[in-house]
Design a protein around this motif. Structure first.
Motif, mmCIF file in Angstrom:
data_model
loop_
_atom_site.group_PDB
_atom_site.id
_atom_site.type_symbol
_atom_site.label_atom_id
_atom_site.label_comp_id
_atom_site.label_asym_id
_atom_site.label_seq_id
_atom_site.Cartn_x
_atom_site.Cartn_y
_atom_site.Cartn_z
ATOM 1 N N ALA A 99 0.829 -1.202 0.000
ATOM 2 C CA ALA A 99 0.000 0.000 0.000
ATOM 3 C C ALA A 99 0.868 1.258 0.000
ATOM 4 O O ALA A 99 1.967 1.269 0.543
ATOM 5 N N SER A 100 0.336 2.301 -0.615
ATOM 6 C CA SER A 100 1.022 3.587 -0.648
ATOM 7 C C SER A 100 -0.017 4.687 -0.823
ATOM 8 O O SER A 100 -1.189 4.412 -1.080
ATOM 9 N N THR A 159 -1.542 4.194 -4.224
ATOM 10 C CA THR A 159 -2.560 3.140 -4.367
ATOM 11 C C THR A 159 -3.883 3.574 -3.751
ATOM 12 O O THR A 159 -4.949 3.259 -4.291
ATOM 13 N N ASN A 206 -5.327 6.128 -6.181
ATOM 14 C CA ASN A 206 -5.806 5.449 -7.390
ATOM 15 C C ASN A 206 -7.075 4.646 -7.130
ATOM 16 O O ASN A 206 -7.923 4.530 -8.020
ATOM 17 N N GLN A 207 -7.231 4.103 -5.912
ATOM 18 C CA GLN A 207 -8.496 3.447 -5.570
ATOM 19 C C GLN A 207 -9.630 4.462 -5.639
ATOM 20 O O GLN A 207 -10.671 4.206 -6.232
ATOM 21 N N SER A 230 -10.299 5.397 -9.227
ATOM 22 C CA SER A 230 -10.982 4.328 -9.970
ATOM 23 C C SER A 230 -12.472 4.326 -9.679
ATOM 24 O O SER A 230 -13.282 4.067 -10.573
ATOM 25 N N PRO A 254 -5.868 7.265 -13.498
ATOM 26 C CA PRO A 254 -4.985 7.049 -12.347
ATOM 27 C C PRO A 254 -3.721 7.900 -12.441
ATOM 28 O O PRO A 254 -3.401 8.447 -13.496
ATOM 29 N N ARG A 278 -7.558 2.170 4.965
ATOM 30 C CA ARG A 278 -7.172 2.601 3.614
ATOM 31 C C ARG A 278 -8.387 2.688 2.689
ATOM 32 O O ARG A 278 -8.494 3.610 1.874
#
Length: 174
Positions: free
Chosen positions: A2-3, A6, A9-10, A13, A19, A136
């Motif tokens: 995870a970052s 990410t 971008n989730q 999305s 992204p 997250r």
């Protein structure tokens, strides 16, 4: 692994948006994520009693002249890395959730008549890999809800993302 990317971008999305490669890649979406990420992360941390962000402290009061002008005998400084004080007690042997003292948070201080306090707090966690998967996902939903009006111009999609965020927060309260 995870970052910040990410998580962003989730969120993107869910908005059917392009992204990002890095949070500093200079694209409109990256700039929006960069401008909002830290504040939304801290707000999401503050919104629930996340176990990974919970720490316990023992504090002594500040010395004179740093005492309340009235109402309480003592003032305790809250470190800047603490986002939320969940509970305070004078007796560390009491069960969680029970406070035997009258206390208030006022700015970056706790005021109370207690001489020493034991506090359970939510701290700022900046390392993504030190957070939970549920956190997250909640953060991604909050980012999506915040960015949806700008990226998609859809109030309906923003509302759906905020509802998703609230569902994740309810899971932590179970």
């Amino acid at each position: 692994m995870a970052s910040e990317v990410t998580i962003c971008n989730q969120a993107l999305s869910w908005l059917a948006a392009t992204p990002i490669l890095t949070i500093n890649d200079g694209t409109t979406n990256a700039n929006l994520c960069l401008a909002n990420y830290a504040e939304l992360r801290d707000a999401t941390l503050e919104s629930a009693a996340w176990t990974f962000a919970t720490e316990r402290y023992q504090w002594a009061p500040l010395a004179a002249p740093n005492v309340p002008a009235y109402g309480y005998a003592n003032k305790f400084l809250i470190p800047s890395t603490i986002l939320r004080v969940l509970e305070c007690r004078e007796d560390p042997s009491q069960p969680d959730g029970i406070s035997n003292i009258d206390w208030r948070r006022e700015g970056q201080h706790i005021v109370t008549d207690a001489g020493v306090i034991y506090a359970k707090c939510i701290i700022q966690v900046t390392a993504v890999n030190n957070t939970s998967a549920l956190f997250r996902q909640a953060l991604a939903a909050r980012i999506a809800g915040t960015l949806a009006p700008t990226i998609t111009e859809s109030k309906g999609l923003a509302d759906r993302m905020w509802n998703l965020y609230e569902q994740y927060i309810k899971l932590i309260l179970l």
